[in-house]
Design an enzyme around this catalytic site. Structure first.
Site, PDB file in Angstrom:
ATOM      1  N   TYR A   1      -9.765  13.628  -7.176  1.00  0.00           N
ATOM      2  CA  TYR A   1      -8.917  13.072  -8.228  1.00  0.00           C
ATOM      3  C   TYR A   1      -8.284  14.197  -9.040  1.00  0.00           C
ATOM      4  O   TYR A   1      -7.060  14.218  -9.246  1.00  0.00           O
ATOM      5  CB  TYR A   1      -9.731  12.142  -9.122  1.00  0.00           C
TER       6      TYR A   1
ATOM      7  N   ASN B   1       2.154   5.337 -11.540  1.00  0.00           N
ATOM      8  CA  ASN B   1       0.846   5.152 -12.152  1.00  0.00           C
ATOM      9  C   ASN B   1      -0.250   4.851 -11.130  1.00  0.00           C
ATOM     10  O   ASN B   1      -1.421   5.121 -11.397  1.00  0.00           O
ATOM     11  CB  ASN B   1       0.909   4.003 -13.165  1.00  0.00           C
TER      12      ASN B   1
ATOM     13  N   ASP C   1       0.857  -1.179   0.000  1.00  0.00           N
ATOM     14  CA  ASP C   1       0.000   0.000   0.000  1.00  0.00           C
ATOM     15  C   ASP C   1       0.897   1.234   0.000  1.00  0.00           C
ATOM     16  O   ASP C   1       1.552   1.539   0.997  1.00  0.00           O
ATOM     17  CB  ASP C   1      -0.893  -0.010   1.241  1.00  0.00           C
TER      18      ASP C   1
ATOM     19  N   LYS D   1      -4.256  15.071  -9.005  1.00  0.00           N
ATOM     20  CA  LYS D   1      -3.491  14.970 -10.245  1.00  0.00           C
ATOM     21  C   LYS D   1      -2.833  16.302 -10.589  1.00  0.00           C
ATOM     22  O   LYS D   1      -1.702  16.330 -11.116  1.00  0.00           O
ATOM     23  CB  LYS D   1      -4.377  14.482 -11.387  1.00  0.00           C
TER      24      LYS D   1
END
Length: 257
Positions: free
Chosen positions: A162, A92, A63, A166
């Site tokens: 998200y 990724n 993790d 990012k």
């Protein structure tokens, strides 16, 4: 010392399926040795490993939101790939769970924000520092390529954490590019738009499929292999001067100025 064009040791996080799998395959086809990282999808990760060209590849799990597990992932990957520094890191691994602000309960909102930050941003920061440290200690050049998102620029109304994380990954990559260049380490990011994976397959066959494809004037979405080919180039010896860039890969579906 120059970065080799092939035969490198490469760690790809979140490589059990989707884009991570395509990236791992691209490096293996290039003649590199790949450590396939996974969090919980062990069987799919083994399928990725079995699909790679060549030999010398490995599986590592952990993790990445946990600093100690992130350190173990890097140590095990380096050992499995030859015992030296990792030459290329592809960040990724990410989570992308819906949490529209108007309807998500506050407790769930907090939990999901913490999870997105922990995996998408902190996990990327942990791996980058650990891999860069090994490169610097060994005195070898290297590459770090981050997987960002078009959503960092155009917004993600149903997935705001998200989009925000990012955007932070892009900024982190640019900071690292400046800091690590004196050590021969180039850092770049890609910002993909919509691309086909197992996770989004139902959306590409459902009622919203046409509108998703219409986002690009090409009338389609990208393949993971198209994104992977750009990652492979950014990790190449020839791409050093691209350090610090955020490469848009969205089929002209979003143009930023």
């Amino acid at each position: 010392m120059n970065l080799p064009a092939r035969g490198r040791s490469v760690l790809v996080s979140g490589a059990s399926r989707g884009l991570g799998r395509a990236v791992a395959r691209a490096f293996a086809a290039n003649g590199d040795r790949v450590a396939v990282h996974y969090g919980s999808r062990a069987e799919e990760a083994r399928e990725t490993l079995a699909s790679l060209d060549g030999g010398g590849h490995a599986l590592v799990s952990g993790d990445l939101a946990d600093p100690e597990q992130a350190a173990r992932v890097v140590a095990e990957a380096a050992e499995a790939l030859g015992g030296g520094a990792v030459d290329v890191l592809v960040n990724n691994a990410a989570v992308n769970l819906p949490h529209p602000p108007a309807t998500t309960p506050y407790e769930e909102w907090v939990e999901l924000w913490q999870r997105h930050v922990s995996v998408n941003l902190l996990g990327t920061a942990y791996l980058s520092r650990l891999v860069a440290g090994r490169m610097i200690e060994a005195g070898t050049p290297g590459r770090i390529v981050n997987i960002g998102s078009r959503g960092a620029f155009r917004g993600e109304p149903d997935h705001p954490a998200y989009g925000a994380t990012k955007a932070a990954v892009h900024a982190l990559g640019q900071s690292l590019a400046v800091a690590l260049a004196p050590h021969g380490i180039a850092v770049a990011s890609v910002a993909p738009g919509f691309f086909s994976t197992e996770r989004v397959a139902p959306r590409l066959t459902g009622p919203e499929a046409e509108s998703i494809r219409a986002q690009s004037p090409f009338g389609r979405v990208a393949t993971p292999e198209e994104i992977a080919s750009a990652v492979l180039w950014l990790a190449s010896p020839e791409a050093e001067w691209a350090s610090g860039t955020v490469l848009d890969l969205n089929g002209a579906s979003y143009l930023r100025t």
